[in-house]
Enzyme design. Structure first.
Site, PDB file in Angstrom:
ATOM      1  NE  ARG A 102      -6.775  -5.496 -21.351  1.00  0.00           N
ATOM      2  CZ  ARG A 102      -6.870  -4.294 -21.824  1.00  0.00           C
ATOM      3  NH1 ARG A 102      -6.003  -3.416 -21.582  1.00  0.00           N
ATOM      4  NH2 ARG A 102      -7.578  -4.144 -22.870  1.00  0.00           N
ATOM      5  N   PRO A 148       0.833  -1.071   0.070  1.00  0.00           N
ATOM      6  CG  PRO A 148      -0.894  -1.577   1.737  1.00  0.00           C
ATOM      7  CD  PRO A 148       0.438  -2.052   1.142  1.00  0.00           C
ATOM      8  CG  ASP A 182      -8.311  -0.967 -23.539  1.00  0.00           C
ATOM      9  OD1 ASP A 182      -9.502  -1.147 -23.650  1.00  0.00           O
ATOM     10  OD2 ASP A 182      -7.233  -1.775 -23.313  1.00  0.00           O
ATOM     11  CD  GLU A 223      -0.668  -5.532  11.202  1.00  0.00           C
ATOM     12  OE1 GLU A 223      -0.803  -4.497  11.265  1.00  0.00           O
ATOM     13  OE2 GLU A 223      -1.957  -6.538  11.145  1.00  0.00           O
TER      14      GLU A 223
HETATM   15  C1  4H3 Z   1      -0.929  -4.178  -1.455  1.00  0.00           C
HETATM   16  C2  4H3 Z   1      -1.001  -5.029  -0.464  1.00  0.00           C
HETATM   17  C3  4H3 Z   1      -2.920  -3.456  -0.438  1.00  0.00           C
HETATM   18  C4  4H3 Z   1      -2.108  -3.447  -1.416  1.00  0.00           C
HETATM   19  C5  4H3 Z   1      -1.793  -5.065   0.705  1.00  0.00           C
HETATM   20  C6  4H3 Z   1      -2.323  -2.415  -2.680  1.00  0.00           C
HETATM   21  C7  4H3 Z   1      -1.130  -7.175   3.468  1.00  0.00           C
HETATM   22  C8  4H3 Z   1       0.530  -5.747   2.307  1.00  0.00           C
HETATM   23  C9  4H3 Z   1      -0.355  -6.403   4.595  1.00  0.00           C
HETATM   24  C10 4H3 Z   1      -0.730  -6.541   2.282  1.00  0.00           C
HETATM   25  C11 4H3 Z   1       0.994  -6.156   4.010  1.00  0.00           C
HETATM   26  C12 4H3 Z   1      -0.875  -5.134   4.984  1.00  0.00           C
HETATM   27  N1  4H3 Z   1      -2.722  -4.251   0.482  1.00  0.00           N
HETATM   28  N2  4H3 Z   1      -3.108  -1.334  -2.347  1.00  0.00           N
HETATM   29  N3  4H3 Z   1      -1.677  -5.785   1.511  1.00  0.00           N
HETATM   30  O1  4H3 Z   1      -1.590  -2.438  -3.746  1.00  0.00           O
HETATM   31  O2  4H3 Z   1       1.970  -7.129   3.853  1.00  0.00           O
HETATM   32  O3  4H3 Z   1      -0.096  -3.892   4.902  1.00  0.00           O
END
Ligand code: 4H3
Length: 241
Positions: A150, A86, A165, A113
């Site tokens: 793709r 994330p 696209d 986590e």
């Molecule tokens: C990537 C991974 C969202 C994304 C994710 C995204 C689980 C990362 C855990 C895993 C960590 C939580 N969530 N937005 N989750 O691309 O290992 O931080």
């Protein structure tokens, strides 16, 4: 192209990879996917992949050694290494097009986590599919793989369907219709039935611009508009005021 997936949940990929375009791509030898089970790289008899965080707190952390072993044991040395996370760079069409150029990609799917911070440096980049958190990196990896696949030549039959696209030229897609000509009183736009290809192309371009203007003015501001595009945009302004 070859894509290696490092995951604790290999089964999560089976349905997705064994259907539709992704399956055809693999059957044709255009895409080779290796699913690598991180649990195979544990050193203890309990096959431990996670441990509690130093400093305390909730949740578990994926052990760096397991990731290290997986990276060093496979044939992954020349492969572009991506960690789905994330806090990574948010994925967009340009990023997808950049990644299609690599012969080999390796994607790490995190769980719990997160991963031990020291493992991050073994990856070339971190990519996020959007500003939300999922329970694991498997779905983000699947999204990335689909978006990349793709664009591999020969996977999507008509090159035009990829090039037309949304996002390809910085605009959203134009509206599409198929039979019947009239549905519950709503008719297909007459121009599409006219057989006039130049007029159809112009109409589609105008509708793509209209939609982008209405829904994603941020994209329109960044798009490289041609003289014709500017003319169409002007027409849209005229008719809206
Ligand atoms: C990537 C991974 C969202 C994304 C994710 C995204 C689980 C990362 C855990 C895993 C960590 C939580 N969530 N937005 N989750 O691309 O290992 O931080």
């Amino acid at each position: 192209m070859e894509i290696n997936i490092l995951t604790l949940f290999p089964e999560m990929f089976s349905g997705f990879l064994n259907e539709s375009l992704l399956k055809k791509a693999q059957d044709k030898g255009l895409l080779k996917i290796n699913i690598i089970n991180l649990r195979d790289f544990t050193a203890d008899k309990h096959k431990t992949v996670d441990d509690s965080p130093y400093g305390g707190g909730a949740g578990m952390v994926m052990k760096a050694e397991v990731i290290q072993e997986a990276i060093n044991s496979g044939r992954l040395s020349g492969s572009r290494k991506i960690f789905m996370c994330p806090s990574g760079e948010v994925l967009n069409n340009q990023k997808v097009l950049d990644l299609v150029q690599y012969k080999s990609l390796t994607i790490l799917c995190g769980h719990y986590e997160g991963i031990d911070e020291r493992a991050r440096s073994w990856f070339d980049e971190e990519i996020s599919i959007g500003d939300y958190v999922l329970t694991g990196g498997e779905l983000p990896a699947a999204v990335l793989i689909d978006a990349i696949a793709r664009h591999i030549p020969g996977i999507v039959k008509e090159a035009g369907s990829v090039q037309n696209d949304s996002f390809y030229d910085g605009l959203l897609d134009y509206p599409s219709y198929t039979r019947p000509e009239e549905l519950s009183g709503e008719r297909v736009p007459e121009v599409l039935l006219s057989g006039n290809h130049a007029e159809i192309a112009r109409w589609r371009r105008k509708e793509a611009i209209r939609r982008t203007l209405e829904r994603r003015p941020d994209l329109l501001a960044k798009a490289n508009l041609t003289e014709l595009d500017k003319e169409l945009l002007e027409e849209l302004w005229q008719t809206s005021t």
